[in-house]
Design a protein around this motif. Structure first.
Motif, PDB file in Angstrom:
ATOM      1  N   PRO A  77       0.829  -1.208   0.000  1.00 39.60           N
ATOM      2  CA  PRO A  77       0.000   0.000   0.000  1.00 39.60           C
ATOM      3  C   PRO A  77       0.867   1.265   0.000  1.00 39.60           C
ATOM      4  N   VAL A  78       0.521   2.199  -0.869  1.00 39.43           N
ATOM      5  CA  VAL A  78       1.222   3.484  -0.939  1.00 39.43           C
ATOM      6  C   VAL A  78       0.212   4.591  -0.656  1.00 39.43           C
ATOM      7  N   LEU A  79       0.419   5.275   0.449  1.00 43.70           N
ATOM      8  CA  LEU A  79      -0.443   6.383   0.849  1.00 43.70           C
ATOM      9  C   LEU A  79       0.243   7.688   0.463  1.00 43.70           C
ATOM     10  N   ILE A  80      -0.413   8.499  -0.350  1.00 46.31           N
ATOM     11  CA  ILE A  80       0.167   9.757  -0.785  1.00 46.31           C
ATOM     12  C   ILE A  80      -0.176  10.851   0.231  1.00 46.31           C
ATOM     13  N   LEU A  81       0.855  11.550   0.715  1.00 48.02           N
ATOM     14  CA  LEU A  81       0.693  12.676   1.630  1.00 48.02           C
ATOM     15  C   LEU A  81       1.354  13.879   0.967  1.00 48.02           C
ATOM     16  N   SER A  82       0.540  14.754   0.400  1.00 47.02           N
ATOM     17  CA  SER A  82       1.061  15.782  -0.498  1.00 47.02           C
ATOM     18  C   SER A  82       0.623  17.176  -0.095  1.00 47.02           C
ATOM     19  N   GLY A  83       1.422  18.155  -0.503  1.00 48.94           N
ATOM     20  CA  GLY A  83       1.050  19.547  -0.318  1.00 48.94           C
ATOM     21  C   GLY A  83       0.084  20.039  -1.373  1.00 48.94           C
ATOM     22  N   PHE A  84      -0.107  19.245  -2.438  1.00 48.03           N
ATOM     23  CA  PHE A  84      -1.036  19.632  -3.491  1.00 48.03           C
ATOM     24  C   PHE A  84      -2.469  19.291  -3.091  1.00 48.03           C
ATOM     25  N   PRO A  85      -3.426  20.156  -3.415  1.00 41.99           N
ATOM     26  CA  PRO A  85      -4.838  19.860  -3.116  1.00 41.99           C
ATOM     27  C   PRO A  85      -5.307  18.587  -3.807  1.00 41.99           C
ATOM     28  N   GLU A  86      -6.322  17.972  -3.242  1.00 46.83           N
ATOM     29  CA  GLU A  86      -6.859  16.728  -3.800  1.00 46.83           C
ATOM     30  C   GLU A  86      -7.295  16.886  -5.251  1.00 46.83           C
ATOM     31  N   THR A  87      -7.822  18.062  -5.578  1.00 47.62           N
ATOM     32  CA  THR A  87      -8.363  18.265  -6.921  1.00 47.62           C
ATOM     33  C   THR A  87      -7.307  18.126  -8.012  1.00 47.62           C
ATOM     34  N   HIS A  88      -6.032  18.311  -7.657  1.00 44.56           N
ATOM     35  CA  HIS A  88      -4.978  18.284  -8.669  1.00 44.56           C
ATOM     36  C   HIS A  88      -4.511  16.877  -9.021  1.00 44.56           C
ATOM     37  N   TYR A  89      -4.469  15.996  -8.035  1.00 41.35           N
ATOM     38  CA  TYR A  89      -3.808  14.710  -8.259  1.00 41.35           C
ATOM     39  C   TYR A  89      -4.576  13.473  -7.805  1.00 41.35           C
ATOM     40  N   ALA A  90      -5.482  13.617  -6.871  1.00 43.20           N
ATOM     41  CA  ALA A  90      -6.021  12.455  -6.161  1.00 43.20           C
ATOM     42  C   ALA A  90      -6.591  11.383  -7.085  1.00 43.20           C
ATOM     43  N   THR A  91      -7.486  11.755  -7.986  1.00 40.69           N
ATOM     44  CA  THR A  91      -8.127  10.732  -8.820  1.00 40.69           C
ATOM     45  C   THR A  91      -7.118  10.057  -9.740  1.00 40.69           C
ATOM     46  N   HIS A  92      -6.173  10.823 -10.274  1.00 37.01           N
ATOM     47  CA  HIS A  92      -5.133  10.235 -11.131  1.00 37.01           C
ATOM     48  C   HIS A  92      -4.322   9.197 -10.366  1.00 37.01           C
ATOM     49  N   LEU A  93      -3.922   9.540  -9.151  1.00 39.10           N
ATOM     50  CA  LEU A  93      -3.046   8.644  -8.388  1.00 39.10           C
ATOM     51  C   LEU A  93      -3.785   7.422  -7.873  1.00 39.10           C
TER      52      LEU A  93
END
Length: 210
Positions: A77-93
């Protein structure tokens, strides 16, 4: 005990997260990395149960690292913890195989809940991400041009936006120069842009790179 690998290029960020996680009796940070290349080596070592990974890192960022890790270790499992808002990357990742996506502005307790959830083999979906996924299914919200890109096109787009050459991408992604050039042409066409500089400007304007 859940063994956690922390991947972030800022030592102070890793130190803060590590200190907080180690206060939990069932969590232990057993490995740390500063970029995607080191994260892949960490995964190869087999000494972590969950990876908590940033996106914006030198040498190899989180998007490419996620793709490489899931190709070789699909059950990790890879959990992404990012400074970018969800709208930018979440669905892609999530489509690329991420087990969950959290913004660094989240409540620290959310990180703990997310780690425990993905360790059990489930996806961790925040209300914000759930709304994005629902909007995508219903078609209620008009998508941004970059959201129309396939996962591979999105990877190529980010690399081009950061100034990487087609040749360097071909080597890094194990693709032919012709194939990468084809992806580049598709990206430019879908975004209605003409040059790599246009891609960089678009990515900066939309908060996709820093």
């Amino acid at each position: 005990m859940i063994r956690i690998g922390l991947v972030d290029d800022h030592l102070i960020v890793r130190a803060g997260i590590k200190q907080f996680l180690c206060e939990q009796v069932d969590l232990r940070v057993t490995a740390e990395a500063a970029n995607g290349i080191e994260a892949l080596e960490m995964a190869r070592g087999g000494e972590v149960d969950v990876l908590v990974m940033d996106l914006s890192m030198p040498d190899q960022g989180g998007v490419d690292a996620l793709s490489a890790i899931k190709a070789r270790f699909p059950d990790l499992p890879v959990l992404i913890l990012s400074g970018f808002p969800e709208t930018h990357y979440a669905t892609h990742l999530l489509k690329l195989g991420a087990a969950g996506y959290l913004n660094k502005d989240c409540d620290p307790q959310d990180i703990i809940s997310a780690i425990r959830t993905v360790f059990r083999g489930r996806k961790y979906i925040t209300p914000a991400v759930a709304e994005l996924l629902a909007d995508g299914l219903s078609g209620d919200v008009e998508k941004q041009p970059h959201e129309q890109l396939s996962e591979r096109e999105f990877q190529v787009f980010l690399r081009l936006a950061k100034g990487e050459t087609v040749g360097a991408m071909a080597d890094a992604m194990a693709l032919s120069v012709k194939t990468v050039s084809t992806y580049r042409s598709r990206v430019l066409e879908k975004l209605n842009l003409s040059t790599n500089s246009d891609l960089t400007y678009y990515a900066l304007k939309n908060g996709l790179i820093q």
